[in-house]
Scaffold this active site. Structure first.
Site, PDB file in Angstrom:
ATOM      1  CD  GLN A  54      42.981  50.331  41.804  1.00 46.30           C
ATOM      2  OE1 GLN A  54      43.285  49.183  42.083  1.00 46.30           O
ATOM      3  NE2 GLN A  54      41.723  50.745  41.837  1.00 46.30           N
ATOM      4  N   GLY A  84      43.053  49.469  49.989  1.00 47.07           N
ATOM      5  CA  GLY A  84      43.469  48.510  50.999  1.00 47.07           C
ATOM      6  C   GLY A  84      44.280  47.356  50.443  1.00 47.07           C
ATOM      7  CG  ASN A 167      38.556  55.226  49.045  1.00 50.01           C
ATOM      8  OD1 ASN A 167      38.182  54.869  50.147  1.00 50.01           O
ATOM      9  ND2 ASN A 167      39.045  54.364  48.174  1.00 50.01           N
ATOM     10  CG  HIS A 169      33.893  53.111  49.999  1.00 51.92           C
ATOM     11  ND1 HIS A 169      34.213  52.088  49.148  1.00 51.92           N
ATOM     12  CD2 HIS A 169      35.066  53.634  50.437  1.00 51.92           C
ATOM     13  CE1 HIS A 169      35.521  51.976  49.075  1.00 51.92           C
ATOM     14  NE2 HIS A 169      36.066  52.904  49.851  1.00 51.92           N
ATOM     15  CG  ASN A 200      35.623  53.311  45.369  1.00 53.58           C
ATOM     16  OD1 ASN A 200      36.151  53.054  44.295  1.00 53.58           O
ATOM     17  ND2 ASN A 200      36.145  54.175  46.228  1.00 53.58           N
ATOM     18  CD  GLU A 218      38.388  49.398  43.123  1.00 58.31           C
ATOM     19  OE1 GLU A 218      39.134  50.388  43.257  1.00 58.31           O
ATOM     20  OE2 GLU A 218      38.800  48.231  43.188  1.00 58.31           O
ATOM     21  CB  CYS A 227      37.253  47.013  46.265  1.00 57.91           C
ATOM     22  SG  CYS A 227      37.419  48.748  46.775  1.00 57.91           S
ATOM     23  N   GLY A 230      36.745  48.972  49.874  1.00 58.72           N
ATOM     24  CA  GLY A 230      35.331  48.629  49.729  1.00 58.72           C
ATOM     25  C   GLY A 230      34.896  47.552  50.707  1.00 58.72           C
TER      26      GLY A 230
END
Length: 284
Positions: A54, A84, A167, A169, A200, A218, A227, A230
């Site tokens: 990222q 995170g 986001n 999951h 994710n 992801e 992650c 995650g």
């Protein structure tokens, strides 16, 4: 098309990682426009760009007490709601820059987060209160939150938990994470209409009451070494089932994180390392 940082000049960046989840960090506090999707995907390319999971852009704060804000761009150029490991790297970058001290606030795309630098040099970030209602994840086809969902995928029924940490999951508990069908089931879950914004997908193995192992496929990236959101998602799903305690170690391929969730209505705290790799200039 929106102009991008460094489009006509050398672009200064920091390369960082959090437990192997790697980032290119750009300082855009001078109000330089953020990268457009094409520019971001070129920068993230591991052969023709700098290479990363990222891109993190550090920008002026959006809330009154925050020292800065950040945004996240996946390797395919899409934007991400939360990260995170990225939050910790942004925190470490701001401390090294002198813009922040041991306790401060930062703005993410989804809210304001309290940050603490720990005695061992790791960082702890308050990641918000998890949201389990299907409409908030989003998870289509289900009216109310469940401890476990079932989804048919190519002739088999996959059991999973679902949560938003800013986001979406999906969390699948497995007996042995090393043998989990990450590369097969991960994309199938992401492409399923039940996840209108993709997801994710985490594969979690409970080792004992205070320790789980995890692999995550992801959105916009594929499987990563770690992650952070995650890890939070897997922990809270398994905590709600009573499978683990409220303070756990998360072993990922790239390292170890810690997740604490003291109560269902409390914020989740994610702790772990944030490592500087090198500084550089990219000539696009």
């Amino acid at each position: 098309m929106t102009s991008s940082p460094g489009a006509d000049a050398r672009l200064r960046f920091s390369k960082m990682h959090g437990a192997g989840n790697d980032f290119v960090v750009l300082d855009l506090r001078d109000c330089t426009p953020p990268p457009d999707p094409q520019f971001a995907s070129r920068l993230a390319d591991r052969h023709f760009g700098v290479g990363c999971d990222q891109i993190l852009t550090i920008e002026p704060p959006r809330s009154e007490q925050a020292v800065a804000s950040y945004r996240i761009w996946n390797a395919d150029g899409s934007d991400a709601g939360q990260c995170g490991n990225g939050a910790r790297c942004v925190a470490a970058w701001l401390v090294r820059d002198g813009a922040a001290a041991a306790h401060f606030l930062i703005d993410s795309p989804v809210g304001v987060h309290a940050v603490e630098q720990l005695a061992d040099g790791d960082f702890a970030v308050a990641m918000g209160v998890p949201r389990f209602e299907p409409a908030q994840i989003p998870l289509a086809g289900f009216a109310h939150a469940r401890e476990e969902y079932f989804l048919p995928l190519q002739g088999e029924s996959v059991r999973f938990g679902a949560v938003s940490m800013g986001n979406p999951h999906a969390v699948i508990e497995v007996g042995l994470v090393d043998a989990a069908p990450v590369e097969r089931v991960g994309p199938l879950m992401q492409q399923n209409p039940s996840f209108p914004q993709s997801a994710n997908v985490g594969f979690a193995q409970v080792v004992d009451h205070g320790h789980i192992r995890l692999r995550v496929y992801e959105r916009g990236v594929g499987e990563t070494l770690a992650c952070g959101s995650g890890a939070c998602a897997a922990a809270v799903v398994l905590m709600q089932r009573g499978r683990i305690g409220r303070d756990v170690r998360i072993g990922l391929p790239g390292g170890e994180l810690r997740v604490r969730w003291p109560a269902d209505d409390a914020e989740v705290t994610l702790s772990g390392p944030a490592t500087f790799v090198f500084e550089g200039e990219w000539n696009p």
